[in-house]
Design a protein around this motif. Structure first.
Motif, PDB file in Angstrom:
ATOM      1  N   VAL A  39      -8.487  60.981  31.656  1.00  0.00           N
ATOM      2  CA  VAL A  39      -7.188  60.414  31.286  1.00  0.00           C
ATOM      3  C   VAL A  39      -7.170  58.966  31.759  1.00  0.00           C
ATOM      4  CG1 VAL A  39      -4.683  60.568  31.487  1.00  0.00           C
ATOM      5  CG2 VAL A  39      -6.056  62.655  31.510  1.00  0.00           C
ATOM      6  N   LEU A  40      -7.258  58.036  30.820  1.00  0.00           N
ATOM      7  CA  LEU A  40      -7.190  56.613  31.147  1.00  0.00           C
ATOM      8  C   LEU A  40      -5.720  56.240  31.302  1.00  0.00           C
ATOM      9  CD1 LEU A  40      -9.184  53.713  29.515  1.00  0.00           C
ATOM     10  CD2 LEU A  40      -6.725  53.519  29.897  1.00  0.00           C
ATOM     11  N   VAL A  41      -5.377  55.725  32.463  1.00  0.00           N
ATOM     12  CA  VAL A  41      -3.985  55.404  32.784  1.00  0.00           C
ATOM     13  C   VAL A  41      -3.857  53.902  32.996  1.00  0.00           C
ATOM     14  CG1 VAL A  41      -2.084  55.877  34.345  1.00  0.00           C
ATOM     15  CG2 VAL A  41      -3.743  57.659  33.880  1.00  0.00           C
ATOM     16  N   SER A  42      -2.949  53.269  32.255  1.00  0.00           N
ATOM     17  CA  SER A  42      -2.797  51.816  32.338  1.00  0.00           C
ATOM     18  C   SER A  42      -1.349  51.438  32.609  1.00  0.00           C
ATOM     19  CB  SER A  42      -3.256  51.177  31.021  1.00  0.00           C
ATOM     20  OG  SER A  42      -2.956  49.791  30.983  1.00  0.00           O
ATOM     21  N   ASN A  43      -1.169  50.293  33.262  1.00  0.00           N
ATOM     22  CA  ASN A  43       0.170  49.714  33.345  1.00  0.00           C
ATOM     23  C   ASN A  43       0.551  49.182  31.961  1.00  0.00           C
ATOM     24  OD1 ASN A  43      -1.815  47.593  33.668  1.00  0.00           O
ATOM     25  ND2 ASN A  43      -0.188  46.220  34.356  1.00  0.00           N
ATOM     26  N   HIS A  44       1.835  48.873  31.781  1.00  0.00           N
ATOM     27  CA  HIS A  44       2.329  48.530  30.439  1.00  0.00           C
ATOM     28  C   HIS A  44       3.214  47.286  30.530  1.00  0.00           C
ATOM     29  CE1 HIS A  44       2.844  49.079  26.301  1.00  0.00           C
ATOM     30  NE2 HIS A  44       3.682  50.098  26.257  1.00  0.00           N
ATOM     31  N   ILE A  45       2.654  46.144  30.103  1.00  0.00           N
ATOM     32  CA  ILE A  45       3.398  44.879  30.189  1.00  0.00           C
ATOM     33  C   ILE A  45       3.464  44.145  28.853  1.00  0.00           C
ATOM     34  CG2 ILE A  45       3.045  44.471  32.660  1.00  0.00           C
ATOM     35  CD1 ILE A  45       0.591  42.803  31.985  1.00  0.00           C
ATOM     36  N   GLY A  46       2.801  44.657  27.825  1.00  0.00           N
ATOM     37  CA  GLY A  46       2.821  43.990  26.529  1.00  0.00           C
ATOM     38  C   GLY A  46       2.541  44.948  25.397  1.00  0.00           C
ATOM     39  N   VAL A  64     -11.059  55.464  23.055  1.00  0.00           N
ATOM     40  CA  VAL A  64      -9.899  56.040  23.740  1.00  0.00           C
ATOM     41  C   VAL A  64      -8.877  56.489  22.705  1.00  0.00           C
ATOM     42  CG1 VAL A  64      -8.093  55.654  25.455  1.00  0.00           C
ATOM     43  CG2 VAL A  64     -10.304  54.499  25.691  1.00  0.00           C
ATOM     44  N   ARG A  65      -8.404  57.705  22.842  1.00  0.00           N
ATOM     45  CA  ARG A  65      -7.353  58.238  21.967  1.00  0.00           C
ATOM     46  C   ARG A  65      -6.017  58.064  22.693  1.00  0.00           C
ATOM     47  NH1 ARG A  65     -11.270  58.501  18.049  1.00  0.00           N
ATOM     48  NH2 ARG A  65     -13.007  59.759  18.813  1.00  0.00           N
ATOM     49  N   PHE A  66      -5.245  57.105  22.263  1.00  0.00           N
ATOM     50  CA  PHE A  66      -3.994  56.786  22.957  1.00  0.00           C
ATOM     51  C   PHE A  66      -2.843  57.650  22.473  1.00  0.00           C
ATOM     52  CE2 PHE A  66      -6.330  52.945  23.948  1.00  0.00           C
ATOM     53  CZ  PHE A  66      -5.942  52.705  25.252  1.00  0.00           C
ATOM     54  N   MET A  67      -1.978  57.997  23.418  1.00  0.00           N
ATOM     55  CA  MET A  67      -0.727  58.658  23.098  1.00  0.00           C
ATOM     56  C   MET A  67       0.295  57.552  22.788  1.00  0.00           C
ATOM     57  SD  MET A  67      -0.711  61.727  25.931  1.00  0.00           S
ATOM     58  CE  MET A  67       0.408  62.774  24.979  1.00  0.00           C
ATOM     59  N   ALA A  68       0.929  57.635  21.614  1.00  0.00           N
ATOM     60  CA  ALA A  68       1.859  56.597  21.180  1.00  0.00           C
ATOM     61  C   ALA A  68       3.071  57.244  20.510  1.00  0.00           C
ATOM     62  CB  ALA A  68       1.172  55.642  20.207  1.00  0.00           C
ATOM     63  N   LYS A  69       4.178  56.528  20.526  1.00  0.00           N
ATOM     64  CA  LYS A  69       5.394  57.097  19.950  1.00  0.00           C
ATOM     65  C   LYS A  69       5.204  57.409  18.478  1.00  0.00           C
ATOM     66  CE  LYS A  69       7.581  52.532  19.394  1.00  0.00           C
ATOM     67  NZ  LYS A  69       8.752  51.712  19.784  1.00  0.00           N
ATOM     68  N   GLU A  70       5.836  58.471  18.054  1.00  0.00           N
ATOM     69  CA  GLU A  70       5.620  59.032  16.728  1.00  0.00           C
ATOM     70  C   GLU A  70       5.997  58.063  15.614  1.00  0.00           C
ATOM     71  OE1 GLU A  70       6.564  61.327  13.142  1.00  0.00           O
ATOM     72  OE2 GLU A  70       8.035  60.323  14.421  1.00  0.00           O
ATOM     73  N   GLY A 113      -5.708  58.002  26.409  1.00  0.00           N
ATOM     74  CA  GLY A 113      -5.021  56.887  27.056  1.00  0.00           C
ATOM     75  C   GLY A 113      -3.527  57.137  27.191  1.00  0.00           C
ATOM     76  N   VAL A 114      -3.001  56.875  28.379  1.00  0.00           N
ATOM     77  CA  VAL A 114      -1.593  57.144  28.683  1.00  0.00           C
ATOM     78  C   VAL A 114      -0.992  55.944  29.416  1.00  0.00           C
ATOM     79  CG1 VAL A 114       0.013  58.647  29.933  1.00  0.00           C
ATOM     80  CG2 VAL A 114      -2.018  59.628  28.857  1.00  0.00           C
ATOM     81  N   PHE A 115       0.243  55.623  29.073  1.00  0.00           N
ATOM     82  CA  PHE A 115       1.024  54.639  29.826  1.00  0.00           C
ATOM     83  C   PHE A 115       2.104  55.421  30.591  1.00  0.00           C
ATOM     84  CE2 PHE A 115      -0.522  52.232  26.117  1.00  0.00           C
ATOM     85  CZ  PHE A 115      -1.203  51.224  26.763  1.00  0.00           C
ATOM     86  N   PRO A 116       1.884  55.725  31.861  1.00  0.00           N
ATOM     87  CA  PRO A 116       2.806  56.612  32.578  1.00  0.00           C
ATOM     88  C   PRO A 116       4.184  56.019  32.843  1.00  0.00           C
ATOM     89  CG  PRO A 116       1.187  55.702  34.085  1.00  0.00           C
ATOM     90  CD  PRO A 116       0.752  55.306  32.702  1.00  0.00           C
ATOM     91  N   GLU A 117       4.332  54.700  32.633  1.00  0.00           N
ATOM     92  CA  GLU A 117       5.661  54.092  32.753  1.00  0.00           C
ATOM     93  C   GLU A 117       6.499  54.347  31.503  1.00  0.00           C
ATOM     94  OE1 GLU A 117       5.095  49.986  34.948  1.00  0.00           O
ATOM     95  OE2 GLU A 117       3.354  50.431  33.676  1.00  0.00           O
TER      96      GLU A 117
END
Length: 238
Positions: A39-46, A64-70, A113-117
């Motif tokens: 699980v790749l975890v990144s901060n989210h600033i842009g 990386v398979r990112f989780m993104a809003k539908e 890939g996940v942006f936990p924020e």
């Protein structure tokens, strides 16, 4: 199955980076596993953070398979691309489907890939993390891979016009050591540990960043605690 869409999209992104004359400083890519799930975890600033976080996995030849809003998957342009690249749609009203999809992908050896924020941090500091990334890693039996991005907010972020001029923006990326996710550890505690690791990586990325504001009006991209004019975390949340 052959990846017919993802590699050309990466190539197009690299061409754009070259056209924009972005200056990359990437360290820690040796920590990206060359096989198996993570699980790749990144901060989210842009808005382009998924591109840059994914770039960190390329030296290991991983996608990386990112989780993104539908809603991104419903767009007439981005939707077909997102599906072809096997990214994972997240319907916040029915998030369990996305969670199960992600766990299945992880067990199949994918990097997710996940942006936990969950949303962009307008203070450019770490917001509180949701525990989903930790729970997915625990259930799938894979490690968490922390990634810190810095400088991406200067290209395109919430509340600012995108800047795709040839401004030679530096982009700093730091990849940390994988964090194991034992099932007998509290997901809340694991998330706290992950956030601490991410904070260390972010501070390292900020310390290594070679650019300074060009004047008071250009200090918007620096957080308040570093002398910038970005809103403090409480104000940004409000």
């Amino acid at each position: 199955m052959a990846e017919l869409v993802y590699p050309p999209v990466i190539g197009a992104a690299r061409t754009l980076f070259k056209a924009l004359d972005l200056r990359f400083d990437i360290a820690g890519t040796e920590h990206v596993p060359t096989s198996g799930g993570a699980v790749l975890v990144s901060n989210h600033i842009g808005y382009l953070d998924f591109v840059f976080a994914g770039l960190a996995a390329r030296p290991a030849k991983r996608l990386v398979r990112f989780m993104a809003k539908e809603s991104v998957f419903r767009h007439k342009v981005s939707g077909p691309l997102m599906r072809a690249m096997k990214h994972i749609p997240v319907d916040r009203a029915a998030g369990m489907d996305a969670y199960r999809h992600a766990v299945t992908a992880l067990r199949g050896g994918e990097i997710v890939g996940v942006f936990p924020e969950a949303t962009i941090s307008q203070s450019f500091t770490l917001k509180q993390f949701k525990s989903g990334a930790a729970r997915m890693a625990q259930e799938a039996g894979v490690p968490l891979l922390p990634v810190a991005l810095w400088g991406t907010q200067r290209l395109w972020t919430k509340g600012r016009k995108r800047d795709f001029g040839r401004n030679h923006f530096p982009i700093t990326i730091r990849v940390g050591e994988p964090l194991e996710a034992p099932k007998d550890t509290s997901a809340v505690k694991l998330t706290e540990t992950l956030r601490e690791r991410m904070q260390e990586l972010l501070e390292a990325a900020q310390a290594a960043y070679p650019a300074k504001p060009r004047g008071p009006e250009d200090s918007w991209w620096l957080p308040a605690h570093l002398g910038g004019t970005a809103p403090a975390p409480n104000a940004a949340s409000a």
